[in-house]
Design a protein around this motif. Structure first.
Motif, mmCIF file in Angstrom:
data_model
loop_
_atom_site.group_PDB
_atom_site.id
_atom_site.type_symbol
_atom_site.label_atom_id
_atom_site.label_comp_id
_atom_site.label_asym_id
_atom_site.label_seq_id
_atom_site.Cartn_x
_atom_site.Cartn_y
_atom_site.Cartn_z
ATOM 1 N N ASP A 162 0.803 -1.221 0.000
ATOM 2 C CA ASP A 162 0.000 0.000 0.000
ATOM 3 C C ASP A 162 0.837 1.273 0.000
ATOM 4 O O ASP A 162 0.515 2.237 -0.700
ATOM 5 N N ILE A 163 1.939 1.288 0.743
ATOM 6 C CA ILE A 163 2.744 2.507 0.806
ATOM 7 C C ILE A 163 3.412 2.790 -0.540
ATOM 8 O O ILE A 163 3.554 3.945 -0.945
ATOM 9 N N GLU A 164 3.786 1.732 -1.275
ATOM 10 C CA GLU A 164 4.370 1.913 -2.610
ATOM 11 C C GLU A 164 3.323 2.459 -3.576
ATOM 12 O O GLU A 164 3.622 3.334 -4.412
ATOM 13 N N LYS A 165 2.103 1.971 -3.478
ATOM 14 C CA LYS A 165 1.019 2.470 -4.330
ATOM 15 C C LYS A 165 0.769 3.947 -4.063
ATOM 16 O O LYS A 165 0.522 4.729 -4.991
ATOM 17 N N GLU A 166 0.843 4.334 -2.785
ATOM 18 C CA GLU A 166 0.614 5.736 -2.441
ATOM 19 C C GLU A 166 1.751 6.618 -2.951
ATOM 20 O O GLU A 166 1.505 7.739 -3.432
ATOM 21 N N ILE A 167 2.994 6.137 -2.844
ATOM 22 C CA ILE A 167 4.139 6.891 -3.380
ATOM 23 C C ILE A 167 3.973 7.093 -4.880
ATOM 24 O O ILE A 167 4.214 8.183 -5.409
ATOM 25 N N PHE A 168 3.525 6.046 -5.573
ATOM 26 C CA PHE A 168 3.276 6.160 -7.013
ATOM 27 C C PHE A 168 2.169 7.167 -7.293
ATOM 28 O O PHE A 168 2.289 8.020 -8.187
ATOM 29 N N ASN A 169 1.075 7.101 -6.528
ATOM 30 C CA ASN A 169 -0.050 8.019 -6.734
ATOM 31 C C ASN A 169 0.347 9.472 -6.478
ATOM 32 O O ASN A 169 -0.255 10.393 -7.052
ATOM 33 N N LEU A 170 1.359 9.689 -5.628
ATOM 34 C CA LEU A 170 1.842 11.038 -5.342
ATOM 35 C C LEU A 170 2.785 11.556 -6.434
ATOM 36 O O LEU A 170 3.255 12.689 -6.366
ATOM 37 N N GLY A 171 3.071 10.715 -7.417
ATOM 38 C CA GLY A 171 3.900 11.128 -8.541
ATOM 39 C C GLY A 171 5.390 10.938 -8.358
ATOM 40 O O GLY A 171 6.188 11.402 -9.179
ATOM 41 N N GLU A 172 5.788 10.248 -7.286
ATOM 42 C CA GLU A 172 7.213 10.035 -7.017
ATOM 43 C C GLU A 172 7.693 8.716 -7.638
ATOM 44 O O GLU A 172 8.301 7.873 -6.981
ATOM 45 N N THR A 173 7.408 8.563 -8.925
ATOM 46 C CA THR A 173 7.690 7.296 -9.609
ATOM 47 C C THR A 173 9.163 6.962 -9.628
ATOM 48 O O THR A 173 9.552 5.805 -9.364
ATOM 49 N N GLN A 204 25.463 -13.408 -14.244
ATOM 50 C CA GLN A 204 26.334 -12.368 -14.790
ATOM 51 C C GLN A 204 25.762 -10.982 -14.498
ATOM 52 O O GLN A 204 26.468 -10.086 -14.049
ATOM 53 N N GLU A 205 24.463 -10.804 -14.747
ATOM 54 C CA GLU A 205 23.800 -9.526 -14.488
ATOM 55 C C GLU A 205 22.346 -9.786 -14.116
ATOM 56 O O GLU A 205 21.749 -10.763 -14.578
ATOM 57 N N VAL A 206 21.787 -8.884 -13.310
ATOM 58 C CA VAL A 206 20.368 -8.926 -12.960
ATOM 59 C C VAL A 206 19.755 -7.558 -13.264
ATOM 60 O O VAL A 206 20.273 -6.528 -12.823
ATOM 61 N N PHE A 207 18.662 -7.561 -14.014
ATOM 62 C CA PHE A 207 17.950 -6.336 -14.353
ATOM 63 C C PHE A 207 16.516 -6.430 -13.840
ATOM 64 O O PHE A 207 15.952 -7.527 -13.749
ATOM 65 N N ALA A 208 15.914 -5.290 -13.532
ATOM 66 C CA ALA A 208 14.531 -5.284 -13.055
ATOM 67 C C ALA A 208 13.851 -3.977 -13.432
ATOM 68 O O ALA A 208 14.473 -2.910 -13.414
ATOM 69 N N ASP A 209 12.567 -4.076 -13.769
ATOM 70 C CA ASP A 209 11.782 -2.875 -14.049
ATOM 71 C C ASP A 209 10.328 -3.147 -13.664
ATOM 72 O O ASP A 209 9.918 -4.300 -13.512
ATOM 73 N N TRP A 210 9.548 -2.066 -13.528
ATOM 74 C CA TRP A 210 8.178 -2.149 -13.049
ATOM 75 C C TRP A 210 7.259 -1.311 -13.917
ATOM 76 O O TRP A 210 7.644 -0.270 -14.436
ATOM 77 N N GLU A 211 6.036 -1.777 -14.061
ATOM 78 C CA GLU A 211 4.952 -1.001 -14.644
ATOM 79 C C GLU A 211 3.985 -0.751 -13.484
ATOM 80 O O GLU A 211 3.102 -1.562 -13.202
ATOM 81 N N PHE A 212 4.185 0.357 -12.791
ATOM 82 C CA PHE A 212 3.506 0.585 -11.519
ATOM 83 C C PHE A 212 1.994 0.703 -11.668
ATOM 84 O O PHE A 212 1.241 0.252 -10.791
ATOM 85 N N GLU A 213 1.541 1.319 -12.758
ATOM 86 C CA GLU A 213 0.102 1.525 -12.904
ATOM 87 C C GLU A 213 -0.670 0.216 -12.999
ATOM 88 O O GLU A 213 -1.834 0.133 -12.592
ATOM 89 N N SER A 214 -0.021 -0.832 -13.528
ATOM 90 C CA SER A 214 -0.695 -2.138 -13.633
ATOM 91 C C SER A 214 -0.125 -3.156 -12.644
ATOM 92 O O SER A 214 -0.538 -4.314 -12.649
ATOM 93 N N ASP A 215 0.824 -2.710 -11.794
ATOM 94 C CA ASP A 215 1.431 -3.571 -10.773
ATOM 95 C C ASP A 215 2.063 -4.815 -11.389
ATOM 96 O O ASP A 215 1.799 -5.947 -10.965
#
Length: 233
Positions: A162-173, A204-215
């Protein structure tokens, strides 16, 4: 056009596209295509300007600039992927590792959610779910696809608390993205190093990304299979 031809054409197009927008092309582009995923692994893209910024420890500026440039690149890339594969990939992710000078661009389709999982990736799914739960919450879905001996793509959804969703909703992507990137990649790198037998090679390497609006989230693990260096393809 068969898959190898599609991969070759897309690698060449991606190299040219990045050169046009970044001012310098990558030294290597390796493309893997499946029905549900396109993964583009990029090597040595660091530009002279970026090198100067990194010498001044201006990491945020490098990432911000790349985000702006990728906003220009992705619509063109999406169009070409659809043209060569005949499939619509709806979701795009990307990430960079400035230290290794590597990066990935990943396109996925909705069909990734319905992929049947065999025993091998299921063990990785369970590990990913356990690590994700330890630092945030148990994912709703985890799907693992091994595109080739060097490329493992892991899809997750329903991972935001929930706190991550709120941070996203506040525009702090970007604050959220950078915090999660550091935390998650460290955790997954440690776990994959410990359980390298599941990957059938060393991380060798680890990459990660998120699409916050669709979780949704994508993790890409680049593997050195049995510690033998091989090209992706």
């Amino acid at each position: 056009m068969n898959i190898k031809e599609q991969q070759k054409e897309l690698a060449g197009f991606t190299a040219g596209l990045l050169r046009k927008h970044f001012g310098k092309g990558p030294e290597g582009v390796f493309v893997s295509i499946s029905e549900a995923i396109v993964c583009i692994y990029v090597r040595d893209l660091l530009t002279p300007v970026e090198k100067v910024l990194l010498e001044q420890e201006q990491y945020a500026m490098v990432y911000d600039t790349r985000d702006t440039l990728m906003e220009k690149c992705l619509p063109e890339l999406k169009k070409q992927i659809e043209k060569w594969t005949g499939r619509d990939y709806q979701h795009f992710f990307y990430d960079w590792d400035i230290k290794t000078n590597g990066g990935v661009i990943v396109a996925t389709r909705e069909t990734i959610i319905a992929l049947e999982q065999m025993e091998y990736p299921q063990q990785i799914n369970e590990l990913v779910a356990m690590i994700t739960e330890s630092i945030q919450k148990l994912p709703n879905t985890v799907k693992t696809v091994k595109l080739n001996s060097r490329t493992l793509v892991i899809y997750r959804d329903g991972i935001l608390v929930d706190i991550e969703k709120e941070i996203f909703n506040l525009g702090e992507t970007e604050v959220l993205r950078r915090a999660k990137s550091k935390l998650e990649k460290q955790a997954f790198r440690k776990a994959f190093d410990k359980e390298s037998h599941l990957l059938e090679g060393a991380v060798q390497e680890v990459f990660a990304d998120w699409e916050f609006e669709s979780d949704r989230s994508i993790i890409v693990v680049i593997i050195d299979p049995l510690n033998k260096l091989k090209d992706i393809g």
